[in-house]
Enzyme design. Sequence first.
Site, PDB file in Angstrom:
ATOM      1  N   GLN A   1      38.082  22.636  29.006  1.00 40.50           N
ATOM      2  CA  GLN A   1      38.228  24.035  28.619  1.00 40.50           C
ATOM      3  C   GLN A   1      37.357  24.327  27.399  1.00 40.50           C
ATOM      4  O   GLN A   1      37.468  23.664  26.364  1.00 40.50           O
ATOM      5  CB  GLN A   1      39.695  24.343  28.304  1.00 40.50           C
ATOM      6  CG  GLN A   1      39.964  25.803  28.006  1.00 40.50           C
ATOM      7  CD  GLN A   1      39.772  26.696  29.213  1.00 40.50           C
ATOM      8  OE1 GLN A   1      40.164  26.341  30.323  1.00 40.50           O
ATOM      9  NE2 GLN A   1      39.182  27.848  28.996  1.00 40.50           N
TER      10      GLN A   1
ATOM     11  N   ASP B   1      33.879  22.462  37.646  1.00 44.77           N
ATOM     12  CA  ASP B   1      33.333  23.647  36.984  1.00 44.77           C
ATOM     13  C   ASP B   1      31.847  23.825  37.322  1.00 44.77           C
ATOM     14  O   ASP B   1      31.287  24.899  37.119  1.00 44.77           O
ATOM     15  CB  ASP B   1      33.493  23.545  35.462  1.00 44.77           C
ATOM     16  CG  ASP B   1      34.631  24.412  34.943  1.00 44.77           C
ATOM     17  OD1 ASP B   1      35.056  25.339  35.668  1.00 44.77           O
ATOM     18  OD2 ASP B   1      35.080  24.188  33.810  1.00 44.77           O
TER      19      ASP B   1
ATOM     20  N   LYS C   1      45.203  28.913  35.553  1.00 45.90           N
ATOM     21  CA  LYS C   1      44.692  27.846  36.420  1.00 45.90           C
ATOM     22  C   LYS C   1      45.821  26.956  36.919  1.00 45.90           C
ATOM     23  O   LYS C   1      45.854  26.590  38.098  1.00 45.90           O
ATOM     24  CB  LYS C   1      43.658  27.016  35.652  1.00 45.90           C
ATOM     25  CG  LYS C   1      42.379  27.778  35.320  1.00 45.90           C
ATOM     26  CD  LYS C   1      41.510  27.055  34.307  1.00 45.90           C
ATOM     27  CE  LYS C   1      40.314  27.909  33.919  1.00 45.90           C
ATOM     28  NZ  LYS C   1      39.491  27.319  32.849  1.00 45.90           N
TER      29      LYS C   1
END
Length: 322
Positions: A120, A145, A76
Amino acid sequence: MLSLTALSLRFGACGCRGSRRSLATVVSGNKTSKLVRERLQTEVEKMKSHFSGFRPALVVLQVGDRDDSNLYISSKLKAAAEIGIDAKHVRLPSSATQDEVLRSIMSVNENPSVHGLIVQLPLDSVNPVNTELITNAVSPEKDVDGLSCINAGKLSRGDLNDCFIPCTPNGCMELIRQTGVSVAGKHAVVIGRSKIVGAPMHDLLLWNHATVTTCHSKTPDLPEQVGRADILVVGAGQAEMVRGEWVKEGAVVIDCGINHVPDETKASGKRVVGDVHYASANQRAGFITPVPGGVGPMTVAMLMENTVLSAQRFLLKKPPTR
């Protein structure tokens, strides 16, 4: 008519359509994600030229030090750097408490210079931490997200222009678009109902005017349901579960699975496969994504797209300078 991009993805098509059917066209996530990243790079350059010193900013919050999480975060950060996004990795120790994680999230929520925040998962803490609580603590305006209940709720009722769409389903939709096959009016089947893939995939297909069936572990006639699908999206988490003979001839098959199976020919002793038995499905599908190199690269690309979108929304809300 297929776009030039769609035609360029047809590297898997071969053979003649005479007595023996051609193999499916392989829809490359590597190629498509590259196109997305190039487009985003251009959009970021435009923002920087119109707003001096401005850069989209992303924070990746990690708890603990899991090797798999470190690998995902690295990909990422690399993608963000290529596009021109200012990405920062914040790592809390595995001793972090739930309150400490929440305080870190609130700090980012309140920072106007940050446009995207991802937590995460999984949270690698020795202390009890409620993942749902943590996910929903992220500001919906920065939830790139797309996992908070606010964004999920907006997606479920069709407010696609006022939410962030989860990255894997969004990437699947982009891959379907690359085939040139219209979703509207098609019968789509989604296998899996997770909050990250299956459930939002159902909603996305529905609001793009497909008739959608969701299958799961309690579905009694799975092969029959798969056989009806013009578009099949599989996120079941079971290696090569969907057999090629189940697939409707000419269907679009999107495989979200990432599974490791033993393979003595590999140095690691294993290889990566999807949830679809590729070798047999490739004989019947019209389009199919490979594993690896299919949905995976698209997930990171769509995270970057959401971050750029968040920065654009921020600029639209920003009062003009006098």
